[in-house]
Enzyme design. Structure first.
Site, PDB file in Angstrom:
ATOM      1  N   PHE A 183      -4.766   0.354   4.171  1.00 23.49           N
ATOM      2  CA  PHE A 183      -5.724  -0.314   5.053  1.00 23.49           C
ATOM      3  C   PHE A 183      -5.396  -0.032   6.515  1.00 23.49           C
ATOM      4  O   PHE A 183      -6.276  -0.057   7.359  1.00 23.49           O
ATOM      5  CB  PHE A 183      -5.749  -1.821   4.808  1.00 23.49           C
ATOM      6  CG  PHE A 183      -6.474  -2.212   3.546  1.00 23.49           C
ATOM      7  CD1 PHE A 183      -7.451  -1.411   2.986  1.00 23.49           C
ATOM      8  CD2 PHE A 183      -6.170  -3.394   2.912  1.00 23.49           C
ATOM      9  CE1 PHE A 183      -8.108  -1.769   1.833  1.00 23.49           C
ATOM     10  CE2 PHE A 183      -6.825  -3.776   1.757  1.00 23.49           C
ATOM     11  CZ  PHE A 183      -7.789  -2.957   1.216  1.00 23.49           C
ATOM     12  N   HIS A 190      -3.411 -10.362  -4.324  1.00 25.61           N
ATOM     13  CA  HIS A 190      -4.750 -10.277  -3.749  1.00 25.61           C
ATOM     14  C   HIS A 190      -5.805  -9.909  -4.776  1.00 25.61           C
ATOM     15  O   HIS A 190      -6.870  -9.404  -4.438  1.00 25.61           O
ATOM     16  CB  HIS A 190      -4.746  -9.298  -2.568  1.00 25.61           C
ATOM     17  CG  HIS A 190      -3.810  -9.735  -1.499  1.00 25.61           C
ATOM     18  ND1 HIS A 190      -2.916  -8.891  -0.884  1.00 25.61           N
ATOM     19  CD2 HIS A 190      -3.601 -10.956  -0.936  1.00 25.61           C
ATOM     20  CE1 HIS A 190      -2.204  -9.575   0.000  1.00 25.61           C
ATOM     21  NE2 HIS A 190      -2.606 -10.826  -0.016  1.00 25.61           N
ATOM     22  N   ALA A 234       0.806  -1.226   0.000  1.00 28.59           N
ATOM     23  CA  ALA A 234       0.000   0.000   0.000  1.00 28.59           C
ATOM     24  C   ALA A 234       0.835   1.271   0.000  1.00 28.59           C
ATOM     25  O   ALA A 234       0.416   2.297  -0.538  1.00 28.59           O
ATOM     26  CB  ALA A 234      -0.939  -0.001   1.202  1.00 28.59           C
ATOM     27  N   ILE A 246      -4.521  -3.985  -4.768  1.00 25.04           N
ATOM     28  CA  ILE A 246      -5.665  -4.321  -5.622  1.00 25.04           C
ATOM     29  C   ILE A 246      -6.068  -3.122  -6.469  1.00 25.04           C
ATOM     30  O   ILE A 246      -7.097  -3.149  -7.124  1.00 25.04           O
ATOM     31  CB  ILE A 246      -6.871  -4.807  -4.781  1.00 25.04           C
ATOM     32  CG1 ILE A 246      -7.329  -3.731  -3.792  1.00 25.04           C
ATOM     33  CG2 ILE A 246      -6.537  -6.111  -4.070  1.00 25.04           C
ATOM     34  CD1 ILE A 246      -8.623  -4.072  -3.052  1.00 25.04           C
ATOM     35  N   ASP A 247      -5.225  -2.078  -6.494  1.00 27.10           N
ATOM     36  CA  ASP A 247      -5.607  -0.819  -7.134  1.00 27.10           C
ATOM     37  C   ASP A 247      -5.366  -0.766  -8.640  1.00 27.10           C
ATOM     38  O   ASP A 247      -5.837   0.147  -9.317  1.00 27.10           O
ATOM     39  CB  ASP A 247      -4.919   0.366  -6.450  1.00 27.10           C
ATOM     40  CG  ASP A 247      -3.400   0.252  -6.408  1.00 27.10           C
ATOM     41  OD1 ASP A 247      -2.800  -0.315  -7.345  1.00 27.10           O
ATOM     42  OD2 ASP A 247      -2.812   0.748  -5.426  1.00 27.10           O
TER      43      ASP A 247
END
Length: 185
Positions: A20, A92, A9, A77-78
């Site tokens: 997150f 993921h 992230a 996951i972006d």
């Protein structure tokens, strides 16, 4: 010298995507058991995640990895690595397509939830096992809060690879480190 990047992230934080860790209200709902019991609430969480990511653009860290053709393993996951031009191994998965949002609770790999199997983990281990002494495992914006994050670092270390951590200001530091490693001036 081979370089493999492992991103989390922190690489996307400068693309205005909250981590997150900054959103525990979201993280606690990304469990298969929650999705199975609370379909609508889960779908809304995924809608909000997607809304937070829509319009996000890759930053220079994403572009540098793509420009230097660095193989990437990502926990994100972006989809920003893909947008920057890389073919990253997404541990993921990704987010549901717009037409799948009403059934998000029933999807697997969109994203992989806590409690779901993560089929790309084995591929990640296989990639890291190709590292040899003198190679580099470039860790960008990954915490030590997930088992896979700790494990991949340990595998790289056991293979004799040098581990370089970039935990701050990835948008500036990734290109700088790659240029130093690859002797570009």
């Amino acid at each position: 010298m081979k370089i493999i990047a492992f991103t989390g992230a922190g690489i996307s934080k400068q693309s205005n995507i909250p981590t997150f860790m900054e959103r525990p209200d979201v993280r606690e709902k990304l469990f298969r058991s929650y999705a199975d019991r609370h379909h609508e609430e889960y779908n809304e969480v995924i809608r909000q995640l997607k809304k937070n990511m829509n319009g996000a653009k890759p930053n220079d860290a994403h572009y540098a990895l793509a420009e230097y053709h660095i193989p990437i393993i990502t926990m994100n996951i972006d989809g920003l690595h893909r947008l920057a031009g890389s073919d990253a191994l997404e541990l993921h998965g990704g987010l549901p397509e717009d037409d799948e949002m009403d059934i998000a609770y029933s999807l697997y790999d969109k994203p992989v939830l806590y409690g779901d199997p993560a089929p790309n983990y084995q591929l990640a281990y296989e990639m890291v096992y190709t590292l040899q002494p003198g190679d580099v495992f470039l860790v960008v914006g990954c915490s030590f809060h997930t088992g896979i994050s700790v494990d991949l670092r340990e595998v790289a270390k056991s293979r004799g690879a040098r581990i370089i951590e970039i935990q701050e200001d990835a948008a500036h530091n990734v290109r700088k480190i790659l240029e130093e490693l690859l002797n570009y001036n």
